[in-house]
Design a protein around this motif. Structure first.
Motif, short mmCIF file in Angstrom:
data_model
loop_
_atom_site.label_atom_id
_atom_site.label_comp_id
_atom_site.label_asym_id
_atom_site.label_seq_id
_atom_site.Cartn_x
_atom_site.Cartn_y
_atom_site.Cartn_z
N THR A 1 0.87 -1.17 0.00
CA THR A 1 0.00 0.00 0.00
C THR A 1 0.91 1.22 0.00
O THR A 1 1.64 1.45 0.97
N ASP B 1 2.81 7.41 0.16
CA ASP B 1 3.21 8.66 -0.47
C ASP B 1 4.15 8.33 -1.63
O ASP B 1 4.85 7.31 -1.60
N ALA C 1 2.37 9.36 -10.01
CA ALA C 1 0.94 9.66 -10.22
C ALA C 1 0.09 8.39 -10.21
O ALA C 1 -1.06 8.42 -9.78
N ALA C 2 0.66 7.28 -10.62
CA ALA C 2 -0.08 6.01 -10.62
C ALA C 2 -0.46 5.58 -9.21
O ALA C 2 -1.36 4.77 -9.02
N PHE C 3 0.22 6.15 -8.21
CA PHE C 3 -0.04 5.83 -6.80
C PHE C 3 -0.67 7.00 -6.06
O PHE C 3 -0.65 7.05 -4.84
N GLY C 4 -1.18 7.99 -6.81
CA GLY C 4 -1.78 9.17 -6.19
C GLY C 4 -0.77 10.19 -5.75
O GLY C 4 -1.10 11.14 -5.05
N GLY C 5 0.48 10.02 -6.19
CA GLY C 5 1.55 10.94 -5.81
C GLY C 5 1.75 12.03 -6.84
O GLY C 5 0.91 12.28 -7.71
N THR C 6 2.90 12.69 -6.76
CA THR C 6 3.23 13.84 -7.60
C THR C 6 4.41 13.53 -8.50
O THR C 6 5.46 13.09 -8.03
N ASP C 7 4.24 13.76 -9.80
CA ASP C 7 5.33 13.68 -10.77
C ASP C 7 5.82 15.10 -11.04
O ASP C 7 5.02 15.97 -11.43
#
Length: 170
Positions: free
Chosen positions: A105, A108, A125-131
């Motif tokens: 899981t 971040d 971004a695929a994990f809800g993060g920031t690229d």
């Protein structure tokens, strides 16, 4: 930080999606202020880390490299995290293989794409993060989390390091 792991994914060229580094955080704890600083040199940092920060000095092997990378903080739900050298994007299309990291899981994620030619990907971004990036005219020397006055995370940013700092070549 029981079952927590830091995973670094390569983002450059034919090696895109390869696991570069896996750091188990199992035996570590955050400081009284909720922060943990992992670093690979015992040189003085100016300004010093905030009071109450747990500082852990270790030898990252392999070292965290320059270039395009994705940094994932996750919890291992079952089994083990992937090992260094595992290719999670076998066709280098910027999309991880189906089922990759399905036992983790991601809490971040941040990725940086440098501004050179060729394959340069980030998977955050695929994990809800920031690229982040690519940036025009430079590649950041540091990425950092921006925190609000109340301690809530706002977002990620990248920038250059300036000035002098013992142990820093800039």
């Amino acid at each position: 930080l029981s079952n927590y792991v830091l995973i670094v994914l390569e983002g450059d060229g034919a090696a895109a999606g390869t696991v570069d580094l896996v750091v188990s955080l199992n035996s570590l704890t955050t400081g009284t202020n909720g922060l943990l600083l992992l670093r690979d040199a015992a040189s003085t940092i100016l300004p010093a880390p905030a009071a109450g920060t747990t500082v852990v000095v270790g030898d990252f092997s392999p070292d965290i490299e320059n270039g395009s990378n994705t940094y994932l903080l996750g919890i291992v739900n079952s089994g083990s995290p992937p090992t260094v050298g595992t290719d999670l994007d076998s066709d280098n299309d910027g999309v991880l293989n189906a089922g990759a990291l399905s036992n983790i899981t991601v809490v971040d994620a941040v990725g940086i794409r440098e501004n050179t030619v060729g394959i340069r990907v980030s998977y955050a971004a695929a994990f809800g993060g920031t690229d982040l990036g690519p940036y025009t005219g430079f590649n950041p020397e540091a990425i950092y989390r921006v925190i609000a006055c109340n301690g809530a995370p706002i977002g990620w940013a990248g920038g250059s390091i300036s000035g002098t700092n013992p142990g820093c070549p800039y």
